[in-house]
Design a protein around this motif. Structure first.
Motif, PDB file in Angstrom:
ATOM      1  N   GLN B 264      12.211  -4.619 -14.889  1.00  0.00           N
ATOM      2  CA  GLN B 264      13.003  -4.845 -13.692  1.00  0.00           C
ATOM      3  C   GLN B 264      12.278  -4.310 -12.473  1.00  0.00           C
ATOM      4  OE1 GLN B 264      16.997  -2.779 -12.892  1.00  0.00           O
ATOM      5  NE2 GLN B 264      17.469  -4.927 -13.186  1.00  0.00           N
ATOM      6  N   ILE B 265      12.116  -5.206 -11.503  1.00  0.00           N
ATOM      7  CA  ILE B 265      11.539  -4.789 -10.222  1.00  0.00           C
ATOM      8  C   ILE B 265      12.728  -4.592  -9.286  1.00  0.00           C
ATOM      9  CG2 ILE B 265       9.880  -5.381  -8.429  1.00  0.00           C
ATOM     10  CD1 ILE B 265       8.435  -5.471 -11.047  1.00  0.00           C
ATOM     11  N   HIS B 266      12.923  -3.365  -8.871  1.00  0.00           N
ATOM     12  CA  HIS B 266      14.115  -3.020  -8.078  1.00  0.00           C
ATOM     13  C   HIS B 266      13.936  -3.467  -6.631  1.00  0.00           C
ATOM     14  CE1 HIS B 266      17.415  -0.768  -6.417  1.00  0.00           C
ATOM     15  NE2 HIS B 266      17.789  -0.414  -7.620  1.00  0.00           N
ATOM     16  N   PRO B 267      14.957  -4.111  -6.057  1.00  0.00           N
ATOM     17  CA  PRO B 267      14.765  -4.661  -4.714  1.00  0.00           C
ATOM     18  C   PRO B 267      14.761  -3.627  -3.584  1.00  0.00           C
ATOM     19  CG  PRO B 267      16.979  -5.153  -5.520  1.00  0.00           C
ATOM     20  CD  PRO B 267      16.241  -4.516  -6.651  1.00  0.00           C
ATOM     21  N   THR B 268      15.396  -2.463  -3.800  1.00  0.00           N
ATOM     22  CA  THR B 268      15.527  -1.569  -2.647  1.00  0.00           C
ATOM     23  C   THR B 268      14.784  -0.251  -2.852  1.00  0.00           C
ATOM     24  OG1 THR B 268      17.652  -0.807  -3.516  1.00  0.00           O
ATOM     25  CG2 THR B 268      17.728  -2.502  -1.849  1.00  0.00           C
ATOM     26  N   SER B 269      13.467  -0.338  -2.744  1.00  0.00           N
ATOM     27  CA  SER B 269      12.674   0.891  -2.796  1.00  0.00           C
ATOM     28  C   SER B 269      11.944   1.007  -1.460  1.00  0.00           C
ATOM     29  CB  SER B 269      11.719   0.795  -3.975  1.00  0.00           C
ATOM     30  OG  SER B 269      10.437   1.158  -3.602  1.00  0.00           O
ATOM     31  N   LEU B 270      11.370   2.165  -1.201  1.00  0.00           N
ATOM     32  CA  LEU B 270      10.613   2.296   0.046  1.00  0.00           C
ATOM     33  C   LEU B 270       9.255   1.619  -0.118  1.00  0.00           C
ATOM     34  CD1 LEU B 270      11.425   5.943   1.113  1.00  0.00           C
ATOM     35  CD2 LEU B 270      12.555   3.814   1.681  1.00  0.00           C
ATOM     36  N   PRO B 271       8.779   0.934   0.893  1.00  0.00           N
ATOM     37  CA  PRO B 271       7.515   0.201   0.747  1.00  0.00           C
ATOM     38  C   PRO B 271       6.298   1.115   0.642  1.00  0.00           C
ATOM     39  CG  PRO B 271       8.384  -0.004   2.987  1.00  0.00           C
ATOM     40  CD  PRO B 271       9.410   0.728   2.210  1.00  0.00           C
ATOM     41  N   GLY B 348       7.153  -4.318   8.930  1.00  0.00           N
ATOM     42  CA  GLY B 348       6.443  -3.058   8.717  1.00  0.00           C
ATOM     43  C   GLY B 348       4.945  -3.257   8.913  1.00  0.00           C
ATOM     44  N   ALA B 349       4.215  -2.143   8.911  1.00  0.00           N
ATOM     45  CA  ALA B 349       2.779  -2.174   9.218  1.00  0.00           C
ATOM     46  C   ALA B 349       2.016  -3.067   8.244  1.00  0.00           C
ATOM     47  CB  ALA B 349       2.223  -0.758   9.185  1.00  0.00           C
ATOM     48  N   MET B 394      16.846   0.415   7.696  1.00  0.00           N
ATOM     49  CA  MET B 394      15.833   0.893   6.748  1.00  0.00           C
ATOM     50  C   MET B 394      14.847  -0.232   6.476  1.00  0.00           C
ATOM     51  SD  MET B 394      17.979   2.805   3.786  1.00  0.00           S
ATOM     52  CE  MET B 394      18.927   4.299   4.105  1.00  0.00           C
ATOM     53  N   MET B 395      13.644   0.164   6.053  1.00  0.00           N
ATOM     54  CA  MET B 395      12.679  -0.827   5.575  1.00  0.00           C
ATOM     55  C   MET B 395      12.560  -0.643   4.068  1.00  0.00           C
ATOM     56  SD  MET B 395       9.650  -1.121   8.309  1.00  0.00           S
ATOM     57  CE  MET B 395       9.617   0.460   9.113  1.00  0.00           C
ATOM     58  N   ILE B 396      12.765  -1.707   3.328  1.00  0.00           N
ATOM     59  CA  ILE B 396      12.736  -1.609   1.876  1.00  0.00           C
ATOM     60  C   ILE B 396      11.878  -2.710   1.273  1.00  0.00           C
ATOM     61  CG2 ILE B 396      14.950  -0.450   1.550  1.00  0.00           C
ATOM     62  CD1 ILE B 396      15.897  -3.475   0.898  1.00  0.00           C
ATOM     63  N   SER B 397      11.555  -2.517   0.011  1.00  0.00           N
ATOM     64  CA  SER B 397      10.620  -3.432  -0.633  1.00  0.00           C
ATOM     65  C   SER B 397      10.798  -3.316  -2.149  1.00  0.00           C
ATOM     66  CB  SER B 397       9.226  -2.974  -0.182  1.00  0.00           C
ATOM     67  OG  SER B 397       8.241  -3.578  -0.905  1.00  0.00           O
ATOM     68  N   PRO B 398      10.462  -4.358  -2.911  1.00  0.00           N
ATOM     69  CA  PRO B 398      10.651  -4.271  -4.368  1.00  0.00           C
ATOM     70  C   PRO B 398       9.652  -3.321  -5.049  1.00  0.00           C
ATOM     71  CG  PRO B 398      10.506  -6.575  -3.627  1.00  0.00           C
ATOM     72  CD  PRO B 398      10.060  -5.717  -2.489  1.00  0.00           C
ATOM     73  N   ALA B 399      10.106  -2.665  -6.133  1.00  0.00           N
ATOM     74  CA  ALA B 399       9.225  -1.754  -6.881  1.00  0.00           C
ATOM     75  C   ALA B 399       9.610  -1.731  -8.366  1.00  0.00           C
ATOM     76  CB  ALA B 399       9.345  -0.341  -6.321  1.00  0.00           C
ATOM     77  N   ALA B 400       8.610  -1.555  -9.219  1.00  0.00           N
ATOM     78  CA  ALA B 400       8.840  -1.512 -10.673  1.00  0.00           C
ATOM     79  C   ALA B 400       9.809  -0.383 -11.001  1.00  0.00           C
ATOM     80  CB  ALA B 400       7.531  -1.296 -11.412  1.00  0.00           C
ATOM     81  N   HIS B 401      10.767  -0.655 -11.880  1.00  0.00           N
ATOM     82  CA  HIS B 401      11.868   0.290 -12.010  1.00  0.00           C
ATOM     83  C   HIS B 401      12.311   0.539 -13.451  1.00  0.00           C
ATOM     84  CE1 HIS B 401      15.417   2.446 -10.895  1.00  0.00           C
ATOM     85  NE2 HIS B 401      16.247   1.509 -11.308  1.00  0.00           N
ATOM     86  N   PHE B 402      12.641  -0.489 -14.199  1.00  0.00           N
ATOM     87  CA  PHE B 402      13.301  -0.282 -15.490  1.00  0.00           C
ATOM     88  C   PHE B 402      12.685  -1.196 -16.535  1.00  0.00           C
ATOM     89  CE2 PHE B 402      16.566  -1.015 -18.689  1.00  0.00           C
ATOM     90  CZ  PHE B 402      17.089   0.253 -18.895  1.00  0.00           C
TER      91      PHE B 402
END
Lengths: 250, 639
Positions: B264-271, B348-349, B394-402
């Motif tokens: 699962q790639i979580h949608p709300t992580s910090l970039p 974001g940058a 907030m700025m958010i980005s997907p991240a590997a999670h589960f």
């Protein structure tokens, strides 16, 4: 930015330790403090030197595993922040940073910046729980807990067990840690049956672990990453006195 | 091998009670003669160790952290689901079962999922009795919030620290047993190998992480509750120490590995902000209850978020999935974010993020209310980014999670090695191809408190006659020797690069080719590249220090060595599944609107991989067919 680091190095529990100086170039201000240490370690490994051992795990301020004393302050200069959540933007270019382990009689150094906080586990083990076995629980809503009481219990329960309170206290006292658990459970109706026993046992264990008495300086609250209030200690003293009195009466 | 999930007979709602009625028991006097090893002290491991200790078994609990309270369950923020229907909004065990099954894109077993929903009710009771301070209404009753992929409010929470509070409840139950002497605790210990004697799991080789000593521990059963392996991507929401080594080493001893590529790639992580970065911090999904996700409509947007007028914002989740909006499930939300970022609308940058905006909620509910619900998350956001999210999005980005994948287990949570059980995130059982938010804490707890104590007793009931297991058995000797040699080999390579250098490279390969989107060509390329990288690792890694003392680099090296092999298996798994389902999105298999296209005719099965016996041989695929008796698989729509 460029940094001059003075880091406590100690081979193991029995060896003598000392401060070792390192210079680190190209530190990015957006790095976390631990990422700065990662960068140092990468540099050390590349030079075939042993990296600095430090505790860390979740790196989001909740597991309580990380923690070092930075320029004399547990978890560094930023209030209510664990070491992992501290970022290099809080430091200046060319600054010298002193990094030491959490020191206290109750926290022996294992290696470099890692200390043994097993005493905290033993304090919880002595009574920091509700004695309910799996399967015994009644329907959850049969025990109403007022919103304010639940929130207050949460405030105490939020302790992450990092040990900054102990490292900060000039007496190396674990009063804030112990009192937070005693208070959380004293507030909740489902934990009241064991209230007296719990306070007496946990405080006896705390004393056994070589933690000093509360110094009343309130430094622990200032350095606590979760902002656990010293009022918990007042509550612990009340619980202790109450339990001692009731015991005496019996 | 024919895989038998051992699903009990009978109607769906009676299967678990039927199992419990007929499961074999162990006499209280005999329990203390039976040794149980539990590896991992998160919600699953600690709850099992505590429950087994309470029952009178002789338990040893292991964790690599310096205290069981630090296991990564601690980091779950938003909540835990339970079908209590306290909100009177139409919830029921059956509805929760359907939501979870559908959320997993019909790639999980009906019976397992139903049991999860059924036991959810007891978990809340248990946690409350332990003193877990859940959020409450003013009258004192428990409160709920909503989570992604459902239309009821069934999520219980303790501010943004639900995992921590549930874990502390479990940890305290565990420490109570430690005090009583029914559980022996081995913190700062890492399992290096599983010991199998006559085909049964009989113990482990563990390394004391402070002294470096190798230890042998024997038992009648071994339970792995070692969590997920999402840290394989290097950048992930997981803790630095999370790893797949325990389950991987068990896999190499004969335990099948199911659906390893379903991450699962979580949608709300910090970039990500730079190369030095060691992890991506998660922002709880609960934020999507009140936060709205958007990107600028203009491609070359240079204005600050607050300066972009409403009509020039694309609330793409609300646009594409009006029924669920910002609470669309995680796989769908992450892919939708990737679609917008890839199309050039990222912010974001590094142009790798999207906005999560609370301005509307703050206008409607006031800042104080938002602070009460999410205060600690807003504080955390500010600490990391220096930005006040009450003032700007907030700025958010997907991240590997589960890891939905893990060791294959049957209905009893037993792996293909008799006597070896896998609980919590370490197994594959309940979430199918995508896990719903707030079901992870639930599954870990339910496995440990309510399921495994019954199923393990069922297994142990005929083990009394076996007697004490000896650590002098030749299997222990061989396993210890191999573990010792592996460690020493890593120390003798003395190459040029650090362990992290290789881990980052591996993570990048997996993100690019076996992450949010996969395709045949990319996966074949990744397999080749990972094999090359692994070779390079064994000739050019530099691990300093010795094996006979504390050595964090050596610990990391051992885990990364396993990650190469897990990564290769993940790619094989993704490559052989010619369909898209849940988090597994094969670009070749999508609808015209870009949604996942399942192929039930050919792929309605669980891939259970068998270790071929030799490194670099192709893994062997076994299939467990999924049958749907009670709910017919439908096209998963959140529109």
């Amino acid at each position: 930015m460029k940094l001059y680091l003075k880091i406590w190095r100690q081979k193991d529990r029995v060896s003598e330790g000392k401060l070792v100086e390192y210079t680190l170039d190209n530190v990015n201000t957006h790095m976390s403090f631990l990422e700065m240490l990662d960068t140092l370690n990468n540099q050390l490994i590349t030079n075939n030197e042993e990296p600095v051992e430090f505790d860390h795990d979740c790196r989001e301020g909740i597991c309580g595993q990380c923690g070092v004393v930075i320029n004399g302050i547990a978890h560094g200069p930023l209030k209510n922040t664990t070491t992992c959540q501290l970022h290099m933007r809080e430091f200046k270019d060319n600054e010298t940073i002193l990094i030491e382990p959490f020191r206290a009689a109750g926290f022996p150094v294992k290696k470099d910046l890692k200390v043994d906080r097993g005493a905290f586990d033993r304090i919880i083990s002595s009574g920091g729980y509700v004695s309910v076995n799996t399967g015994q629980a009644p329907e959850a809503n049969t025990i109403p807990v007022g919103h304010e009481t639940a929130e207050a219990a949460f405030d105490s329960a939020a302790c992450i067990g990092c040990g900054a309170c102990v490292a900060t206290c000039k007496n190396g006292s674990a009063a804030l840690f112990t009192s937070a658990k005693i208070t959380q459970l004293a507030l909740l109706p489902q934990a009241k049956e064991e209230r007296d026993q719990r306070a007496l046992k946990m405080i006896a264990q705390m004393d056994k672990e070589q933690f000093g008495h509360c110094s009343n300086t309130e430094a622990c609250e200032v350095e606590c990453p979760q902002g656990i209030s010293v009022l918990n200690i007042a509550r612990m003293n009340y619980e202790y006195n109450r339990a001692s009195f009731l015991k005496f009466k019996k | 091998m024919k895989l038998d999930a051992k699903i009990p007979q009978g109607p769906l709602e009676e299967k678990w009670s039927n199992y419990k009625k007929t499961a074999r028991l162990v006499n209280p006097a005999n329990r203390k003669k039976l040794d149980v090893i539990v590896v991992g002290t998160g919600l699953a491991g600690a709850s099992l160790a505590a429950s087994m200790g309470e029952l009178g078994y002789n338990v040893k609990a292991f964790c690599f952290q310096d205290s069981p309270r630090r296991a990564h369950s601690v980091a779950a923020q938003g909540g835990v689901n339970a079908a209590k229907n306290y909100k009177n909004d139409g919830d029921s065990v059956y509805r929760m079962f359907v939501d979870t099954l559908k959320g997993g894109d019909f790639r999980a077993r009906e019976a397992n999922v139903y049991r999860l929903a059924e036991c959810s009710v007891n978990l809340i009771d248990q946690a409350v009795a332990q003193g877990v301070p859940f959020g409450r209404e003013y009258a004192g009753y428990l409160n709920n919030r909503s989570f992604g992929g459902v239309q009821v409010s069934r999520t219980f929470y303790a501010r943004g620290q639900t995992g921590q509070q549930l874990l502390l409840g479990t940890y305290q139950a565990l420490m109570r047993q430690v005090d009583k002497g029914s559980v022996q605790l081995y913190s700062s210990h890492e399992m290096l190998d599983l010991v199998v004697i006559d085909g049964k799991a009989r113990g482990i080789i563990a390394r004391n992480l402070e002294t470096g000593e190798l230890e042998r521990h024997a038992a009648h059963t071994v339970v792995l509750a070692t969590g997920g392996f999402g840290k394989i991507y290097y950048l992930s929401t997981l803790a630095m120490g999370c790893n797949g080594s325990a389950i991987w080493r068990a896999h190499k001893k004969g335990a099948y590995f199911a659906s390893p590529s379903w991450t699962q790639i979580h949608p709300t992580s910090l970039p990500q902000s730079g190369d030095y970065q060691s992890k991506l911090t998660l922002m709880s999904e609960s934020l999507r209850n009140d936060g709205r996700i958007w990107v600028p409509k203009n491609l070359e947007e240079t204005r600050l978020a607050n300066d972009i007028p409403e009509e020039e914002r694309d609330y793409y989740l609300e646009r594409r999935y009006p029924a669920f909006g910002n609470l669309a499930p995680r796989d769908i939300s992450s892919r939708a974010a990737k679609e917008r970022i890839d199309a050039g609308h990222g912010i974001g940058a590094l142009k790798n993020a999207v906005y999560l905006d609370f301005s509307k909620a703050i206008r409607e509910q006031g800042q104080a209310k938002i602070a009460e619900k999410y205060g600690n998350l807003f504080n955390m956001y500010e600490k990391i980014t220096g930005i006040n999210a009450y003032k700007e999005p907030m700025m958010i980005s997907p991240a590997a999670h589960f890891s939905m994948g893990g060791l294959w287990v049957d209905y009893e949570l037993m792996t293909t090695i008799p006597g070896l059980f896998a609980l919590g995130e370490a197994n594959f059982a309940d979430h199918g191809a995508n896990r719903l938010g707030a079901n992870s804490l639930l599954q870990a707890s339910v496995d440990g408190y309510f399921i495994a104590p019954y199923t393990i007793a069922n297994y142990l009931s005929d083990q009394i006659k076996v007697g004490k297991i000896s650590t002098q058995d030749v299997a222990f000797e061989v396993a210890e020797k191999e573990a010792h040699e592996k460690l020493h080999h890593l120390l003798t390579i003395k190459g040029k690069y650090t362990v992290d250098y290789f881990h980052k490279k591996l993570g990048k390969l997996l993100y690019d080719y076996c992450g949010l989107a996969r395709n045949k060509e990319g996966l074949e390329f990744a397999i080749k590249e990972i094999k090359k990288l692994k070779e390079e690792f064994y000739t050019d890694v530099n691990v300093t220090g010795t094996a006979g003392a504390m050595n964090a680099e050596l610990e990391k090296a051992g885990r990364v060595a396993d990650y190469f092999e897990i990564g290769i298996l993940m790619c094989y798994d993704a490559l052989t599944r010619d369909e898209s389902c849940g988090a597994h999105f094969r670009e070749e298999y999508q609808t015209e609107e870009g949604e996942a296209q399942r192929n039930d005719e050919q792929f309605q099965f669980i891939s259970a991989w068998e270790w071929p016996g030799m490194v670099d041989s192709e893994p062997i695929l076994n299939k467990e067919d999924l049958t749907f008796e009670f709910v017919q698989p439908t096209i998963r729509s959140y529109k």
